[in-house]
Design a protein around this motif. Structure first.
Motif, PDB file in Angstrom:
ATOM      1  N   ILE A  23     -21.400  49.230  28.125  1.00 20.26           N
ATOM      2  CA  ILE A  23     -22.811  49.284  27.733  1.00 20.26           C
ATOM      3  C   ILE A  23     -23.552  48.128  28.400  1.00 20.26           C
ATOM      4  N   PRO A  24     -24.549  48.432  29.246  1.00 23.25           N
ATOM      5  CA  PRO A  24     -25.356  47.344  29.804  1.00 23.25           C
ATOM      6  C   PRO A  24     -26.291  46.784  28.735  1.00 23.25           C
ATOM      7  N   ARG A  25     -26.194  45.467  28.480  1.00 23.51           N
ATOM      8  CA  ARG A  25     -27.016  44.863  27.427  1.00 23.51           C
ATOM      9  C   ARG A  25     -28.303  44.299  28.011  1.00 23.51           C
ATOM     10  N   ALA A  26     -29.288  44.147  27.146  1.00 24.41           N
ATOM     11  CA  ALA A  26     -30.588  43.642  27.586  1.00 24.41           C
ATOM     12  C   ALA A  26     -30.480  42.231  28.163  1.00 24.41           C
ATOM     13  N   ASP A  27     -29.465  41.465  27.742  1.00 18.67           N
ATOM     14  CA  ASP A  27     -29.324  40.096  28.266  1.00 18.67           C
ATOM     15  C   ASP A  27     -28.602  40.055  29.619  1.00 18.67           C
ATOM     16  N   GLY A  28     -28.281  41.235  30.193  1.00 20.15           N
ATOM     17  CA  GLY A  28     -27.655  41.291  31.517  1.00 20.15           C
ATOM     18  C   GLY A  28     -26.142  41.376  31.479  1.00 20.15           C
ATOM     19  N   LEU A  29     -25.525  41.064  30.339  1.00 18.04           N
ATOM     20  CA  LEU A  29     -24.065  41.181  30.246  1.00 18.04           C
ATOM     21  C   LEU A  29     -23.667  42.648  30.068  1.00 18.04           C
ATOM     22  N   LEU A  30     -22.444  42.966  30.498  1.00 13.51           N
ATOM     23  CA  LEU A  30     -21.909  44.315  30.281  1.00 13.51           C
ATOM     24  C   LEU A  30     -20.900  44.270  29.145  1.00 13.51           C
ATOM     25  N   LEU A  31     -21.157  45.027  28.097  1.00 16.87           N
ATOM     26  CA  LEU A  31     -20.249  45.061  26.945  1.00 16.87           C
ATOM     27  C   LEU A  31     -19.204  46.153  27.148  1.00 16.87           C
ATOM     28  N   VAL A  32     -17.953  45.839  26.877  1.00 11.30           N
ATOM     29  CA  VAL A  32     -16.873  46.828  26.943  1.00 11.30           C
ATOM     30  C   VAL A  32     -16.170  46.872  25.586  1.00 11.30           C
ATOM     31  N   GLY A  33     -16.042  48.060  25.029  1.00 12.47           N
ATOM     32  CA  GLY A  33     -15.378  48.190  23.741  1.00 12.47           C
ATOM     33  C   GLY A  33     -14.579  49.468  23.684  1.00 12.47           C
ATOM     34  N   SER A  34     -13.861  49.647  22.681  1.00  7.35           N
ATOM     35  CA  SER A  34     -13.430  48.632  21.749  1.00  7.35           C
ATOM     36  C   SER A  34     -11.992  48.963  21.353  1.00  7.35           C
ATOM     37  N   THR A  35     -11.289  47.971  20.840  1.00  3.21           N
ATOM     38  CA  THR A  35      -9.967  48.222  20.275  1.00  3.21           C
ATOM     39  C   THR A  35     -10.112  48.429  18.772  1.00  3.21           C
ATOM     40  N   LEU A  36      -9.056  48.887  18.146  1.00  4.10           N
ATOM     41  CA  LEU A  36      -9.092  49.172  16.711  1.00  4.10           C
ATOM     42  C   LEU A  36      -7.741  48.809  16.112  1.00  4.10           C
ATOM     43  N   GLU A  37      -7.757  47.987  15.093  1.00  2.18           N
ATOM     44  CA  GLU A  37      -6.508  47.699  14.381  1.00  2.18           C
ATOM     45  C   GLU A  37      -6.813  47.410  12.922  1.00  2.18           C
ATOM     46  N   GLU A  38      -5.842  47.664  12.061  1.00  3.76           N
ATOM     47  CA  GLU A  38      -6.003  47.383  10.640  1.00  3.76           C
ATOM     48  C   GLU A  38      -5.549  45.954  10.411  1.00  3.76           C
ATOM     49  N   ALA A  39      -6.487  45.079  10.065  1.00  4.24           N
ATOM     50  CA  ALA A  39      -6.146  43.653  10.056  1.00  4.24           C
ATOM     51  C   ALA A  39      -6.737  42.901   8.872  1.00  4.24           C
ATOM     52  N   GLY A  40      -7.337  43.595   7.915  1.00  5.66           N
ATOM     53  CA  GLY A  40      -7.950  42.871   6.811  1.00  5.66           C
ATOM     54  C   GLY A  40      -9.165  42.082   7.279  1.00  5.66           C
ATOM     55  N   PHE A  41      -9.487  40.996   6.529  1.00  6.17           N
ATOM     56  CA  PHE A  41     -10.682  40.198   6.850  1.00  6.17           C
ATOM     57  C   PHE A  41     -10.292  39.175   7.914  1.00  6.17           C
ATOM     58  N   ASP A  42     -10.084  39.658   9.142  1.00  6.17           N
ATOM     59  CA  ASP A  42      -9.529  38.804  10.192  1.00  6.17           C
ATOM     60  C   ASP A  42     -10.258  39.118  11.497  1.00  6.17           C
ATOM     61  N   LYS A  43     -11.005  38.141  11.981  1.00  4.12           N
ATOM     62  CA  LYS A  43     -11.770  38.369  13.205  1.00  4.12           C
ATOM     63  C   LYS A  43     -11.181  37.624  14.406  1.00  4.12           C
ATOM     64  N   THR A  44      -9.883  37.292  14.330  1.00  2.00           N
ATOM     65  CA  THR A  44      -9.281  36.642  15.497  1.00  2.00           C
ATOM     66  C   THR A  44      -9.070  37.675  16.608  1.00  2.00           C
ATOM     67  N   THR A  45      -9.090  37.179  17.831  1.00  2.00           N
ATOM     68  CA  THR A  45      -8.886  38.052  18.988  1.00  2.00           C
ATOM     69  C   THR A  45      -7.532  37.717  19.615  1.00  2.00           C
ATOM     70  N   ASP A  46      -7.053  38.598  20.504  1.00  2.00           N
ATOM     71  CA  ASP A  46      -5.766  38.280  21.140  1.00  2.00           C
ATOM     72  C   ASP A  46      -5.744  38.753  22.592  1.00  2.00           C
ATOM     73  N   ALA A  47      -4.723  38.260  23.303  1.00  2.00           N
ATOM     74  CA  ALA A  47      -4.610  38.524  24.735  1.00  2.00           C
ATOM     75  C   ALA A  47      -4.332  40.002  25.013  1.00  2.00           C
ATOM     76  N   ALA A  48      -3.621  40.676  24.100  1.00  2.00           N
ATOM     77  CA  ALA A  48      -3.298  42.094  24.322  1.00  2.00           C
ATOM     78  C   ALA A  48      -4.576  42.939  24.325  1.00  2.00           C
ATOM     79  N   ALA A  49      -5.482  42.650  23.395  1.00  2.00           N
ATOM     80  CA  ALA A  49      -6.749  43.397  23.348  1.00  2.00           C
ATOM     81  C   ALA A  49      -7.577  43.111  24.597  1.00  2.00           C
ATOM     82  N   LEU A  50      -7.595  41.852  25.002  1.00  2.00           N
ATOM     83  CA  LEU A  50      -8.330  41.486  26.218  1.00  2.00           C
ATOM     84  C   LEU A  50      -7.794  42.267  27.422  1.00  2.00           C
ATOM     85  N   ALA A  51      -6.466  42.281  27.571  1.00  2.00           N
ATOM     86  CA  ALA A  51      -5.859  42.967  28.713  1.00  2.00           C
ATOM     87  C   ALA A  51      -6.155  44.469  28.666  1.00  2.00           C
TER      88      ALA A  51
END
Ligand SMILES: Cc1cc2nc3c(=O)[nH]c(=O)nc-3n(C[C@H](O)[C@H](O)[C@H](O)COP(=O)(O)OP(=O)(O)OC[C@H]3O[C@@H](n4cnc5c(N)ncnc54)[C@H](O)[C@@H]3O)c2cc1C
Length: 143
Positions: A23-51
């Motif tokens: 998704i091209p954003r108004a601020d010029g960045l390109l957003l790419v999404g998304s992964t999905l996992e059941e993780a509770g109240f946890d907003k940490t990210t990881d290298a596997a999702a990035l890759a």
């Protein structure tokens, strides 16, 4: 989700492929999404999702391999166990109303679920049967 710092106008519209999107954003960045996992109240990210996101994005648009990733973050999609949102008054506190648990569809459902909530707040004839959405003790105990 991630964003890429990409040349202006590299992508000019939303691109969907194999469950992923750019998704091209108004601020010029390109957003790419998304992964999905059941993780509770946890907003940490990881290298596997990035890759995984980079692999999808660069398969859609190989030029992105030359662009730096600007940011990686996670959002929550709070849901109910049976997939039906909670809309209505809490059983123990009838003056407290909730409108939550919309999982992946909170944006598209917002107009309808808010309508149903406001009908209950104002004591109006509800737009649809509110019973399935009530936060009853039975439903809450399973949450
Ligand atoms: C990557 C991603 C893509 C999505 N795409 C779509 C889509 O395409 N279409 C769609 O319809 N939906 C989509 N969703 C789902 C949508 O974002 C959610 O369903 C919606 O945001 C839920 O709204 P909400 O108001 O119930 O919860 P939230 O938006 O999570 O809002 C809850 C608010 O409460 C605050 N809060 C939480 N705990 C506390 C506390 N203890 N004290 C004070 N404040 C607190 C939080 O900071 C937050 O501001 C997506 C979600 C994600 C993560």
């Amino acid at each position: 989700m991630i964003t890429y710092q990409a040349p202006k106008d590299l992508v000019q519209r939303v691109v969907l492929k194999d469950g992923r999107y750019i998704i091209p954003r108004a601020d010029g960045l390109l957003l790419v999404g998304s992964t999905l996992e059941e993780a509770g109240f946890d907003k940490t990210t990881d290298a596997a999702a990035l890759a995984s996101l980079k692999q999808s994005a660069e398969a859609i648009l190989p030029a992105l391999a030359l662009c730096p990733v600007a940011h990686q973050w996670a959002g929550l999609r709070p849901g109910s166990p049976e997939g039906i949102p909670f809309i209505g008054a809490l059983p123990e506190w009838p003056n407290v109303f909730v409108n939550a648990g919309h999982y992946r569809n909170g944006l598209v459902l917002a107009p309808a679920s808010t309508h149903l909530l406001v009908d209950q707040l104002l004591g109006r004839e509800p737009v649809i049967d509110p019973a399935p959405y009530q936060p009853t003790p039975e439903r809450l105990i399973n949450t």
